[in-house]
Scaffold this motif. Structure first.
Motif, PDB file in Angstrom:
ATOM      1  N   ILE A   1       0.817  -1.208   0.000  1.00 18.39           N
ATOM      2  CA  ILE A   1       0.000   0.000   0.000  1.00 18.39           C
ATOM      3  C   ILE A   1       0.855   1.265   0.000  1.00 18.39           C
ATOM      4  O   ILE A   1       0.452   2.305  -0.512  1.00 18.39           O
ATOM      5  CB  ILE A   1      -0.941   0.014   1.232  1.00 18.39           C
ATOM      6  N   VAL A   2       2.059   1.182   0.553  1.00 16.61           N
ATOM      7  CA  VAL A   2       2.887   2.372   0.750  1.00 16.61           C
ATOM      8  C   VAL A   2       3.159   3.139  -0.548  1.00 16.61           C
ATOM      9  O   VAL A   2       3.086   4.379  -0.555  1.00 16.61           O
ATOM     10  CB  VAL A   2       4.205   2.000   1.462  1.00 16.61           C
ATOM     11  N   PRO A   3       3.444   2.482  -1.686  1.00 11.76           N
ATOM     12  CA  PRO A   3       3.679   3.258  -2.906  1.00 11.76           C
ATOM     13  C   PRO A   3       2.484   4.075  -3.364  1.00 11.76           C
ATOM     14  O   PRO A   3       2.638   5.003  -4.171  1.00 11.76           O
ATOM     15  CB  PRO A   3       4.042   2.172  -3.941  1.00 11.76           C
ATOM     16  N   GLN A   4       1.288   3.754  -2.865  1.00 11.67           N
ATOM     17  CA  GLN A   4       0.082   4.518  -3.227  1.00 11.67           C
ATOM     18  C   GLN A   4      -0.271   5.588  -2.191  1.00 11.67           C
ATOM     19  O   GLN A   4      -1.179   6.390  -2.420  1.00 11.67           O
ATOM     20  CB  GLN A   4      -1.117   3.577  -3.344  1.00 11.67           C
ATOM     21  N   LEU A   5       0.425   5.593  -1.071  1.00  7.32           N
ATOM     22  CA  LEU A   5       0.004   6.428   0.056  1.00  7.32           C
ATOM     23  C   LEU A   5      -0.025   7.909  -0.307  1.00  7.32           C
ATOM     24  O   LEU A   5      -0.905   8.645   0.163  1.00  7.32           O
ATOM     25  CB  LEU A   5       0.924   6.182   1.259  1.00  7.32           C
ATOM     26  N   HIS A   6       0.888   8.361  -1.149  1.00 10.32           N
ATOM     27  CA  HIS A   6       0.901   9.786  -1.509  1.00 10.32           C
ATOM     28  C   HIS A   6      -0.299  10.172  -2.368  1.00 10.32           C
ATOM     29  O   HIS A   6      -0.536  11.369  -2.588  1.00 10.32           O
ATOM     30  CB  HIS A   6       2.206  10.136  -2.243  1.00 10.32           C
ATOM     31  N   ARG A   7      -1.072   9.199  -2.824  1.00  5.31           N
ATOM     32  CA  ARG A   7      -2.300   9.481  -3.588  1.00  5.31           C
ATOM     33  C   ARG A   7      -3.525   9.574  -2.676  1.00  5.31           C
ATOM     34  O   ARG A   7      -4.611   9.936  -3.132  1.00  5.31           O
ATOM     35  CB  ARG A   7      -2.513   8.399  -4.644  1.00  5.31           C
ATOM     36  N   TRP A   8      -3.363   9.230  -1.394  1.00  3.20           N
ATOM     37  CA  TRP A   8      -4.485   9.301  -0.466  1.00  3.20           C
ATOM     38  C   TRP A   8      -4.872  10.764  -0.237  1.00  3.20           C
ATOM     39  O   TRP A   8      -4.025  11.661  -0.226  1.00  3.20           O
ATOM     40  CB  TRP A   8      -4.124   8.653   0.869  1.00  3.20           C
ATOM     41  N   HIS A   9      -6.144  10.981  -0.009  1.00  5.65           N
ATOM     42  CA  HIS A   9      -6.661  12.317   0.300  1.00  5.65           C
ATOM     43  C   HIS A   9      -5.980  12.861   1.556  1.00  5.65           C
ATOM     44  O   HIS A   9      -5.985  12.212   2.603  1.00  5.65           O
ATOM     45  CB  HIS A   9      -8.182  12.216   0.499  1.00  5.65           C
ATOM     46  N   ARG A  10      -5.339  14.036   1.441  1.00  5.93           N
ATOM     47  CA  ARG A  10      -4.671  14.701   2.574  1.00  5.93           C
ATOM     48  C   ARG A  10      -3.737  13.734   3.307  1.00  5.93           C
ATOM     49  O   ARG A  10      -3.768  13.607   4.522  1.00  5.93           O
ATOM     50  CB  ARG A  10      -5.715  15.299   3.518  1.00  5.93           C
ATOM     51  N   TRP A  11      -2.876  13.088   2.544  1.00  6.79           N
ATOM     52  CA  TRP A  11      -2.058  12.015   3.117  1.00  6.79           C
ATOM     53  C   TRP A  11      -1.086  12.513   4.173  1.00  6.79           C
ATOM     54  O   TRP A  11      -0.832  11.804   5.158  1.00  6.79           O
ATOM     55  CB  TRP A  11      -1.331  11.246   2.013  1.00  6.79           C
ATOM     56  N   ARG A  12      -0.568  13.720   4.028  1.00  6.74           N
ATOM     57  CA  ARG A  12       0.336  14.230   5.067  1.00  6.74           C
ATOM     58  C   ARG A  12      -0.428  14.479   6.369  1.00  6.74           C
ATOM     59  O   ARG A  12       0.081  14.192   7.458  1.00  6.74           O
ATOM     60  CB  ARG A  12       1.040  15.498   4.589  1.00  6.74           C
ATOM     61  N   ASP A  13      -1.640  15.009   6.262  1.00  8.63           N
ATOM     62  CA  ASP A  13      -2.468  15.198   7.456  1.00  8.63           C
ATOM     63  C   ASP A  13      -2.779  13.854   8.103  1.00  8.63           C
ATOM     64  O   ASP A  13      -2.768  13.727   9.339  1.00  8.63           O
ATOM     65  CB  ASP A  13      -3.779  15.908   7.101  1.00  8.63           C
ATOM     66  N   PHE A  14      -3.058  12.843   7.272  1.00  3.12           N
ATOM     67  CA  PHE A  14      -3.297  11.494   7.789  1.00  3.12           C
ATOM     68  C   PHE A  14      -2.089  11.007   8.585  1.00  3.12           C
ATOM     69  O   PHE A  14      -2.233  10.477   9.701  1.00  3.12           O
ATOM     70  CB  PHE A  14      -3.590  10.548   6.623  1.00  3.12           C
ATOM     71  N   MET A  15      -0.896  11.186   8.065  1.00  3.08           N
ATOM     72  CA  MET A  15       0.312  10.689   8.725  1.00  3.08           C
ATOM     73  C   MET A  15       0.638  11.458   9.995  1.00  3.08           C
ATOM     74  O   MET A  15       1.396  10.977  10.839  1.00  3.08           O
ATOM     75  CB  MET A  15       1.492  10.713   7.756  1.00  3.08           C
ATOM     76  N   ARG A  16       0.047  12.629  10.150  1.00  2.00           N
ATOM     77  CA  ARG A  16       0.246  13.405  11.374  1.00  2.00           C
ATOM     78  C   ARG A  16      -0.764  13.047  12.461  1.00  2.00           C
ATOM     79  O   ARG A  16      -0.635  13.487  13.601  1.00  2.00           O
ATOM     80  CB  ARG A  16       0.164  14.901  11.073  1.00  2.00           C
ATOM     81  N   LEU A  17      -1.784  12.262  12.098  1.00  3.58           N
ATOM     82  CA  LEU A  17      -2.838  11.932  13.054  1.00  3.58           C
ATOM     83  C   LEU A  17      -2.491  10.773  13.977  1.00  3.58           C
ATOM     84  O   LEU A  17      -2.930  10.734  15.127  1.00  3.58           O
ATOM     85  CB  LEU A  17      -4.134  11.585  12.306  1.00  3.58           C
ATOM     86  N   LEU A  18      -1.758   9.800  13.447  1.00  3.59           N
ATOM     87  CA  LEU A  18      -1.457   8.605  14.236  1.00  3.59           C
ATOM     88  C   LEU A  18      -0.203   7.935  13.690  1.00  3.59           C
ATOM     89  O   LEU A  18       0.154   8.138  12.527  1.00  3.59           O
ATOM     90  CB  LEU A  18      -2.634   7.620  14.235  1.00  3.59           C
ATOM     91  N   PRO A  19       0.477   7.131  14.518  1.00  5.00           N
ATOM     92  CA  PRO A  19       1.652   6.415  14.015  1.00  5.00           C
ATOM     93  C   PRO A  19       1.242   5.353  12.998  1.00  5.00           C
ATOM     94  O   PRO A  19       0.099   4.882  12.992  1.00  5.00           O
ATOM     95  CB  PRO A  19       2.262   5.789  15.267  1.00  5.00           C
ATOM     96  N   ILE A  20       2.194   4.978  12.148  1.00  2.98           N
ATOM     97  CA  ILE A  20       1.946   3.996  11.098  1.00  2.98           C
ATOM     98  C   ILE A  20       2.978   2.882  11.215  1.00  2.98           C
ATOM     99  O   ILE A  20       4.174   3.142  11.372  1.00  2.98           O
ATOM    100  CB  ILE A  20       2.033   4.640   9.703  1.00  2.98           C
ATOM    101  N   ALA A  21       2.507   1.652  11.146  1.00  2.13           N
ATOM    102  CA  ALA A  21       3.392   0.482  11.109  1.00  2.13           C
ATOM    103  C   ALA A  21       3.245  -0.178   9.751  1.00  2.13           C
ATOM    104  O   ALA A  21       2.142  -0.576   9.363  1.00  2.13           O
ATOM    105  CB  ALA A  21       3.043  -0.503  12.222  1.00  2.13           C
ATOM    106  N   VAL A  22       4.332  -0.262   9.011  1.00  2.94           N
ATOM    107  CA  VAL A  22       4.348  -0.915   7.706  1.00  2.94           C
ATOM    108  C   VAL A  22       4.750  -2.370   7.906  1.00  2.94           C
ATOM    109  O   VAL A  22       5.780  -2.660   8.525  1.00  2.94           O
ATOM    110  CB  VAL A  22       5.331  -0.212   6.746  1.00  2.94           C
ATOM    111  N   LEU A  23       3.932  -3.273   7.385  1.00  2.00           N
ATOM    112  CA  LEU A  23       4.151  -4.704   7.552  1.00  2.00           C
ATOM    113  C   LEU A  23       4.613  -5.290   6.226  1.00  2.00           C
ATOM    114  O   LEU A  23       3.944  -5.144   5.209  1.00  2.00           O
ATOM    115  CB  LEU A  23       2.860  -5.372   8.029  1.00  2.00           C
TER     116      LEU A  23
END
Length: 200
Positions: A107-129
């Motif tokens: 999913i990570v290569p698509q993450l920059h296409r998510w709506h307001r992805w930087r705001d999303f990443m500031r909301l909670l920690p992320i664990a990549v599996l």
């Protein structure tokens, strides 16, 4: 404070690999629960070939097989479409819970296409599996390049509630090649076993 991992996705269908990464995340991150958020419709995926929400939720309930893995259709209830809005709503609704987002490396290569992805990443920690074939692309993806200064060491995995946001960690777990695409190809009628119209 209760510690909950969020695994969002289409679950079209859910399968043993979802359960595997959830169990590993509970162990590695010290989670009390993992919530599978079965999306009504991923904004980045075509609805073509997408089973009904009821069927996908039913497959998630069948695949979870763990008392601390909770398949939910809460986005349908909250009427949120984007992850950034879903997380904000969950944090308002459950202030007593600390959330961490669980994300397969595919999913990570698509993450920059998510709506307001930087705001999303500031909301909670992320664990990549880790998942087969995807780690190389994940590590050089735009979102990971942006977030690399906030990448957390493996040794701090269980202390994620103390991380300053944004924060991301990559967990190298035992991988499985099982995929929903392969399941659909092998069993095109899988949804008929779960599609009873039950959401609640």
């Amino acid at each position: 404070m209760k510690r909950v991992g969020i695994l969002g996705g289409s679950f079209n269908p859910a399968h043993a690999a979802h359960r595997h990464i959830s169990v590993e995340a509970m162990r590695r991150l010290g989670l009390d629960e993992v919530w599978w958020l079965v999306s009504p419709q991923n904004p980045l995926k075509s609805p073509a070939g997408m089973a009904s929400l009821a069927a996908r939720l039913g497959s998630a309930r069948a695949a979870a097989r763990h008392p601390r893995i909770k398949p939910l259709a809460i986005e349908s209830e909250m009427r949120t479409r984007f992850a950034v809005d879903t997380v904000a709503a969950l944090q308002r609704r459950f202030p007593e819970i600390a959330f961490i987002w669980l994300m397969g490396a595919d999913i990570v290569p698509q993450l920059h296409r998510w709506h307001r992805w930087r705001d999303f990443m500031r909301l909670l920690p992320i664990a990549v599996l880790a998942r087969p074939r995807y780690m190389g692309g994940a590590l050089i993806s735009p979102a990971m390049v942006w977030a690399r200064r906030w990448r957390q060491p493996i040794g701090s995995a269980r202390r994620w509630t103390a991380w300053k946001l944004p924060a991301i960690i990559v967990l190298d777990i035992r991988q499985t090649a099982l995929s929903a695409t392969a399941i659909r190809a092998a069993d095109p009628d899988w949804a008929s076993r779960y599609d009873d119209g039950t959401i609640a």
